[in-house]
Design a protein around this motif. Sequence first.
Motif, mmCIF file in Angstrom:
data_model
loop_
_atom_site.group_PDB
_atom_site.id
_atom_site.type_symbol
_atom_site.label_atom_id
_atom_site.label_comp_id
_atom_site.label_asym_id
_atom_site.label_seq_id
_atom_site.Cartn_x
_atom_site.Cartn_y
_atom_site.Cartn_z
ATOM 1 N N GLU A 71 -18.805 72.057 26.144
ATOM 2 C CA GLU A 71 -18.466 71.201 27.289
ATOM 3 C C GLU A 71 -17.123 71.592 27.886
ATOM 4 O O GLU A 71 -16.936 71.564 29.110
ATOM 5 N N PHE A 72 -16.176 71.962 27.023
ATOM 6 C CA PHE A 72 -14.841 72.329 27.497
ATOM 7 C C PHE A 72 -14.894 73.575 28.386
ATOM 8 O O PHE A 72 -14.141 73.684 29.366
ATOM 9 N N ALA A 73 -15.779 74.516 28.061
ATOM 10 C CA ALA A 73 -15.900 75.749 28.840
ATOM 11 C C ALA A 73 -16.314 75.465 30.287
ATOM 12 O O ALA A 73 -16.008 76.250 31.196
ATOM 13 N N LYS A 74 -17.001 74.343 30.513
ATOM 14 C CA LYS A 74 -17.471 73.986 31.854
ATOM 15 C C LYS A 74 -16.629 72.888 32.506
ATOM 16 O O LYS A 74 -16.885 72.507 33.655
ATOM 17 N N PHE A 75 -15.638 72.373 31.775
ATOM 18 C CA PHE A 75 -14.879 71.213 32.247
ATOM 19 C C PHE A 75 -13.954 71.594 33.406
ATOM 20 O O PHE A 75 -13.242 72.606 33.352
ATOM 21 N N VAL A 76 -13.957 70.773 34.451
ATOM 22 C CA VAL A 76 -13.060 70.948 35.586
ATOM 23 C C VAL A 76 -11.884 69.981 35.414
ATOM 24 O O VAL A 76 -12.084 68.763 35.357
ATOM 25 N N PRO A 77 -10.641 70.479 35.267
ATOM 26 C CA PRO A 77 -9.488 69.584 35.062
ATOM 27 C C PRO A 77 -9.385 68.543 36.164
ATOM 28 O O PRO A 77 -9.643 68.821 37.341
ATOM 29 N N GLN A 78 -8.995 67.339 35.765
ATOM 30 C CA GLN A 78 -8.870 66.229 36.698
ATOM 31 C C GLN A 78 -7.629 65.411 36.363
ATOM 32 O O GLN A 78 -7.036 65.544 35.288
ATOM 33 N N THR A 79 -7.234 64.583 37.307
ATOM 34 C CA THR A 79 -6.089 63.694 37.099
ATOM 35 C C THR A 79 -6.334 62.827 35.872
ATOM 36 O O THR A 79 -7.431 62.320 35.665
ATOM 37 N N TYR A 80 -5.281 62.664 35.057
ATOM 38 C CA TYR A 80 -5.459 61.911 33.814
ATOM 39 C C TYR A 80 -4.146 61.247 33.409
ATOM 40 O O TYR A 80 -3.067 61.551 33.939
ATOM 41 N N ALA A 81 -4.252 60.329 32.449
ATOM 42 C CA ALA A 81 -3.088 59.686 31.842
ATOM 43 C C ALA A 81 -3.365 59.525 30.360
ATOM 44 O O ALA A 81 -4.521 59.404 29.931
ATOM 45 N N SER A 82 -2.310 59.528 29.565
ATOM 46 C CA SER A 82 -2.477 59.390 28.120
ATOM 47 C C SER A 82 -1.244 58.754 27.498
ATOM 48 O O SER A 82 -0.166 58.702 28.106
ATOM 49 N N LEU A 83 -1.421 58.275 26.274
ATOM 50 C CA LEU A 83 -0.356 57.612 25.510
ATOM 51 C C LEU A 83 -0.044 58.468 24.289
ATOM 52 O O LEU A 83 -0.945 58.953 23.610
ATOM 53 N N HIS A 84 1.253 58.605 23.995
ATOM 54 C CA HIS A 84 1.708 59.436 22.881
ATOM 55 C C HIS A 84 2.809 58.660 22.146
ATOM 56 O O HIS A 84 3.853 58.367 22.732
ATOM 57 N N VAL A 85 2.563 58.328 20.892
ATOM 58 C CA VAL A 85 3.529 57.553 20.108
ATOM 59 C C VAL A 85 4.164 58.481 19.078
ATOM 60 O O VAL A 85 3.495 58.992 18.190
ATOM 61 N N SER A 86 5.478 58.700 19.213
ATOM 62 C CA SER A 86 6.230 59.578 18.315
ATOM 63 C C SER A 86 7.072 58.747 17.359
ATOM 64 O O SER A 86 7.729 57.781 17.774
ATOM 65 N N VAL A 87 7.064 59.130 16.097
ATOM 66 C CA VAL A 87 7.919 58.506 15.086
ATOM 67 C C VAL A 87 8.761 59.610 14.438
ATOM 68 O O VAL A 87 8.210 60.568 13.892
ATOM 69 N N VAL A 88 10.082 59.472 14.536
ATOM 70 C CA VAL A 88 10.996 60.403 13.888
ATOM 71 C C VAL A 88 11.472 59.755 12.592
ATOM 72 O O VAL A 88 12.058 58.667 12.611
ATOM 73 N N ALA A 89 11.198 60.415 11.461
ATOM 74 C CA ALA A 89 11.520 59.862 10.138
ATOM 75 C C ALA A 89 12.836 60.440 9.631
ATOM 76 O O ALA A 89 13.082 61.642 9.754
ATOM 77 N N PRO A 90 13.699 59.611 9.028
ATOM 78 C CA PRO A 90 15.016 60.063 8.566
ATOM 79 C C PRO A 90 14.935 60.828 7.246
ATOM 80 O O PRO A 90 15.455 60.389 6.210
ATOM 81 N N LEU A 91 14.296 61.984 7.283
ATOM 82 C CA LEU A 91 14.093 62.794 6.086
ATOM 83 C C LEU A 91 14.900 64.088 6.111
ATOM 84 O O LEU A 91 14.847 64.873 5.164
ATOM 85 N N GLY A 92 15.640 64.315 7.184
ATOM 86 C CA GLY A 92 16.408 65.544 7.320
ATOM 87 C C GLY A 92 17.714 65.511 6.548
ATOM 88 O O GLY A 92 18.132 64.484 6.003
ATOM 89 N N SER A 93 18.367 66.655 6.522
ATOM 90 C CA SER A 93 19.644 66.808 5.817
ATOM 91 C C SER A 93 20.725 65.954 6.479
ATOM 92 O O SER A 93 20.930 66.030 7.697
ATOM 93 N N TYR A 94 21.407 65.139 5.669
ATOM 94 C CA TYR A 94 22.421 64.232 6.224
ATOM 95 C C TYR A 94 23.555 64.050 5.231
ATOM 96 O O TYR A 94 23.328 63.797 4.052
ATOM 97 N N ASP A 95 24.797 64.195 5.708
ATOM 98 C CA ASP A 95 26.000 64.004 4.908
ATOM 99 C C ASP A 95 27.007 63.287 5.791
ATOM 100 O O ASP A 95 27.502 63.847 6.775
ATOM 101 N N LYS A 96 27.309 62.028 5.462
ATOM 102 C CA LYS A 96 28.170 61.232 6.332
ATOM 103 C C LYS A 96 29.576 61.813 6.448
ATOM 104 O O LYS A 96 30.325 61.470 7.374
ATOM 105 N N ASN A 97 29.952 62.686 5.532
ATOM 106 C CA ASN A 97 31.287 63.269 5.580
ATOM 107 C C ASN A 97 31.368 64.515 6.457
ATOM 108 O O ASN A 97 32.447 65.092 6.613
ATOM 109 N N ASN A 98 30.229 64.927 7.013
ATOM 110 C CA ASN A 98 30.223 66.076 7.913
ATOM 111 C C ASN A 98 30.118 65.577 9.350
ATOM 112 O O ASN A 98 29.340 64.660 9.650
ATOM 113 N N LEU A 99 30.893 66.181 10.263
ATOM 114 C CA LEU A 99 30.821 65.788 11.668
ATOM 115 C C LEU A 99 29.460 66.100 12.284
ATOM 116 O O LEU A 99 29.044 65.451 13.246
ATOM 117 N N LEU A 100 28.763 67.101 11.749
ATOM 118 C CA LEU A 100 27.491 67.533 12.294
ATOM 119 C C LEU A 100 26.400 67.351 11.257
ATOM 120 O O LEU A 100 26.603 67.671 10.086
#
Length: 299
Positions: free
Chosen positions: A131-160
């Motif tokens: 079906e995708f091979a024959k699909f003609v693109p059309q106007t559309y809208a969508s919803l995207h929910v992003s969650v950023v989890a605090p799992l990265g490297s973090y040291d409060k004593n570093n400025l960066l």
Amino acid sequence: MQQEAKKLWGVVLGLICFGVASLCPGTVFAGMARDFLDVPDGSLYPAYYFASSQTRSSVDATQINTITNTFRLTGTFGIDGKCSGWNVLVPYETMNLSNNVGTTANNSGMGDPTFIWDINLFGGPSLSVEEFAKFVPQTYASLHVSVVAPLGSYDKNNLLNPGSNCWSVTPLVNYSYTPDEGKSWLELYVKPTFFSDNNNYRSGTLSQDPELGFEFHASNDITKWLWLALDLFYEGGGETAVNGVWQNNSANTLSAGCTANFRPWHDGKFLLQYKDTVSAPQNAAQTRTLTVYISQLFY
């Protein structure tokens, strides 16, 4: 020693007051044109981003350079006849800071991973490969929910820090209009971001108000293998507070950019994007970013 401590603390206050993104980063990337085009159900879409950014502040001529390598995996499926999907993004960042009073800082490590759920609202149906091979693109809208989890490297004593030590959630809605069956697109993205507190900040607790972002992208096919886009980005709000004391640093920033997307092979994508701040509050930080994006669609 006291003089050096004052200089160091001055840089910290400068970072807070001018809203440098390293304090509590939200989503990893600005959006791109044609980010949410329909693909077949059951697809896998691995991608790699390389981003080099420079953030400049007039406070002691502070400059932060960041190199980000991000790996992204996207999968698609259908829900009630609508195209849907999931995404996982895992970044690794290398950062360094310098200014004209001799303060330096650097850090590197895993950034906070981002998890995204997508669902079409209209105009992007669930499609098989045939079906995708024959699909003609059309106007559309969508919803995207992003969650950023605090799992990265973090040291409060570093400025960066590559990690933020706070959660953030961004519901993004896009409206993508095509007048000519996908040869050109006019797209508007609206995305509020909500932050939890960082309770292990350098001097106590760092809080942040919600931030509201808008993006506008205008893209057009140049050839079958190349399209170009002009991009506008606006960010507002997001004022921070340290131990309940608000820092009067709400964003009111307009950035502009351009994008070139190449299709070097079947279902492959090689994209270049440049983005720079064009308007910001007096003394606010300004950032320019060059991003390279490579992906391959499998279905």
